[in-house]
Design an enzyme around this catalytic site. Structure first.
Site, PDB file in Angstrom:
ATOM      1  N   ASP A   1       5.131  -9.439  22.853  1.00 52.06           N
ATOM      2  CA  ASP A   1       6.363 -10.213  22.997  1.00 52.06           C
ATOM      3  C   ASP A   1       6.039 -11.708  22.928  1.00 52.06           C
ATOM      4  OD1 ASP A   1       6.443  -9.090  26.487  1.00 52.06           O
ATOM      5  OD2 ASP A   1       4.948 -10.264  25.403  1.00 52.06           O
TER       6      ASP A   1
ATOM      7  N   ASN B   1      10.676  -4.865  37.787  1.00 58.16           N
ATOM      8  CA  ASN B   1      11.954  -4.132  37.618  1.00 58.16           C
ATOM      9  C   ASN B   1      11.810  -3.009  36.606  1.00 58.16           C
ATOM     10  OD1 ASN B   1      11.686  -5.535  35.268  1.00 58.16           O
ATOM     11  ND2 ASN B   1      13.634  -6.640  35.400  1.00 58.16           N
TER      12      ASN B   1
ATOM     13  N   HIS C   1      10.370  -3.255  33.631  1.00 56.85           N
ATOM     14  CA  HIS C   1      10.398  -3.620  32.200  1.00 56.85           C
ATOM     15  C   HIS C   1       9.050  -3.396  31.544  1.00 56.85           C
ATOM     16  CE1 HIS C   1       9.350  -7.943  33.500  1.00 56.85           C
ATOM     17  NE2 HIS C   1       8.426  -7.661  32.618  1.00 56.85           N
TER      18      HIS C   1
HETATM   19  C1  GLP Z   1       5.835 -10.186  31.528  1.00 57.51           C
HETATM   20  C2  GLP Z   1       5.305  -9.596  30.220  1.00 57.51           C
HETATM   21  C3  GLP Z   1       5.082  -8.114  30.347  1.00 57.51           C
HETATM   22  C4  GLP Z   1       4.222  -7.828  31.588  1.00 57.51           C
HETATM   23  C5  GLP Z   1       4.964  -8.329  32.803  1.00 57.51           C
HETATM   24  C6  GLP Z   1       4.183  -8.031  34.091  1.00 57.51           C
HETATM   25  O1  GLP Z   1       7.168  -9.882  31.682  1.00 57.51           O
HETATM   26  N1  GLP Z   1       6.225  -9.832  29.121  1.00 57.51           N
HETATM   27  O2  GLP Z   1       4.410  -7.651  29.162  1.00 57.51           O
HETATM   28  O3  GLP Z   1       3.966  -6.443  31.699  1.00 57.51           O
HETATM   29  O4  GLP Z   1       5.142  -9.759  32.685  1.00 57.51           O
HETATM   30  O5  GLP Z   1       3.164  -8.991  34.200  1.00 57.51           O
HETATM   31  P1  GLP Z   1       2.019  -8.869  35.305  1.00 57.51           P
HETATM   32  O6  GLP Z   1       0.998  -7.933  34.725  1.00 57.51           O
HETATM   33  O7  GLP Z   1       1.488 -10.265  35.475  1.00 57.51           O
HETATM   34  O8  GLP Z   1       2.649  -8.321  36.560  1.00 57.51           O
END
Ligand code: GLP
Length: 255
Positions: free
Chosen positions: A63, A132, A134
Site C-alpha cells: 500500500d 481494527n 485491516h
Molecule cells: C498500517 C499498514 C498495514 C499494517 C498496519 C499495522 O496500517 N498499512 O500494512 O499491517 O499498519 O502496522 P503494525 O505492524 O505497525 O501494527
C-alpha cells in the site's frame, strides 16, 4: 493454515525471514509482497543476515499513502527503499510501490493491480494486521473481493500511524491499497503479529466469522497461510479446523 508461536517479536522476524530465505533460494526471482508498519521490520532486518542472493527478487509494496510529496520520509516508497531495497540489496528497478502522488490515483491503483498480474502474481505476500482487523489499508467494510484502489483511512488507523509523523494532522487521509481480492491471489500469505494489543483481533481474524467487518478474517479462506506470532499476540488463539499450531524455540503452546 500453520501458526508458529515464538517467544518474542524479534523471533517472529527470524522465523519469517527463514521462510522467505528458503523461498528465495528455491526461486531466485521470487515476487514478494512488501508490507510496512512495525511488525514486518524485524523480518527485513533478520533477512539481511541470511546469505541469499536477492538481486533477482521482485517486490510489490502492499500500500501507499495518497498525497505525500515524492520523497517524503514516511511515504511507503521511502520506507520500502530504506528498510527493504537498500537493506536487502534488491534491484530498485524490480521494486514497485503504488504511485501515491499520481494526478489520477484511481488510475494508478488500477495500473498497479495490472502490474502485479503482469509480473505473474505474488509468491509470498508479507502482511501485518491493524488493530481494527485491516489488512494493508483495507479497512472494516472493505469488500472481500476488492481490488487495488484508493481508500479513506479510518481515524483509528490514522492515529495508529501518527507515531511516524511529526503531527497527527500530517497523516494522509487517503491511500492506495492492494485489495483483499488482490491479496488473496498471492500464492502464499505470511502474516506476522506481535504484542498483546493484537491478541484479540488476531483471534477474531483466525477463529471468528469471515466478515468484511474484520478484513483479516479473509485469511481463513486462503489455501496457504503462515502466521508467525509472538506469545503475547497468540495468547487468545485456539486453533480451529485446518489450523496447525507449532511451538518454536520453547514458546508456549497455543492454548
Ligand atoms: C498500517 C499498514 C498495514 C499494517 C498496519 C499495522 O496500517 N498499512 O500494512 O499491517 O499498519 O502496522 P503494525 O505492524 O505497525 O501494527
Amino acid at each position: 493454515m500453520e501458526i508458529f508461536v515464538v517467544p518474542t517479536a524479534s523471533a517472529t522476524g527470524s522465523v519469517a525471514a527463514g521462510i522467505l530465505a528458503a523461498v528465495i533460494r528455491s526461486k531466485p526471482d521470487a515476487v514478494l509482497g512488501l508490507a510496512t508498519g512495525g511488525s514486518p521490520l524485524p523480518i527485513y532486518r533478520a533477512l539481511a543476515d541470511h546469505t541469499v542472493d536477492m538481486s533477482a527478487v521482485r517486490g510489490f509494496a502492499l500500500d501507499e499513502y495518497v498525497g505525500l510529496p515524492a520523497g517524503h520520509p514516511e511515504s511507503y516508497a521511502e520506507v520500502v527503499r530504506r528498510e527493504v531495497t537498500e537493506r536487502l540489496h534488491l534491484d530498485p528497478a524490480k521494486v514497485t510501490v503504488p504511485d501515491g502522488s499520481a494526478a489520477d490515483p484511481e488510475r494508478a491503483a488500477a495500473d498497479y493491480d495490472a502490474a502485479i498480474a503482469a509480473a505473474g502474481g505474488i509468491d509470498v505476500q508479507i502482511l501485518g494486521i491493524g488493530h481494527n482487523g485491516h489488512l494493508a489499508f483495507n479497512e472494516p467494510g472493505s469488500a472481500l473481493d476488492s481490488r487495488t484502489r484508493v481508500e479513506v483511512l479510518t481515524e483509528r488507523t490514522r492515529e495508529a500511524n501518527a507515531r511516524y509523523f511529526s503531527a497527527p494532522s500530517d497523516v494522509p487521509a487517503r491511500c492506495i491499497t492492494q485489495g483483499l481480492g488482490t491479496i488473496m491471489e498471492a500464492r502464499h500469505l505470511l502474516l506476522v503479529v506481535n504484542g498483546a494489543d493484537k491478541a484479540g483481533i488476531l483471534a477474531a481474524a483466525l477463529n471468528g466469522p469471515v466478515t468484511a467487518e474484520c478484513p483479516a478474517s479473509i485469511l481463513q479462506r486462503h489455501p496457504h497461510v503462515t502466521v508467525v506470532a509472538d506469545e503475547a499476540a497468540a495468547s487468545q488463539l485456539a486453533p480451529g479446523s485446518g489450523q496447525v499450531a507449532v511451538r518454536v524455540a520453547g514458546a508456549a503452546a497455543v492454548a
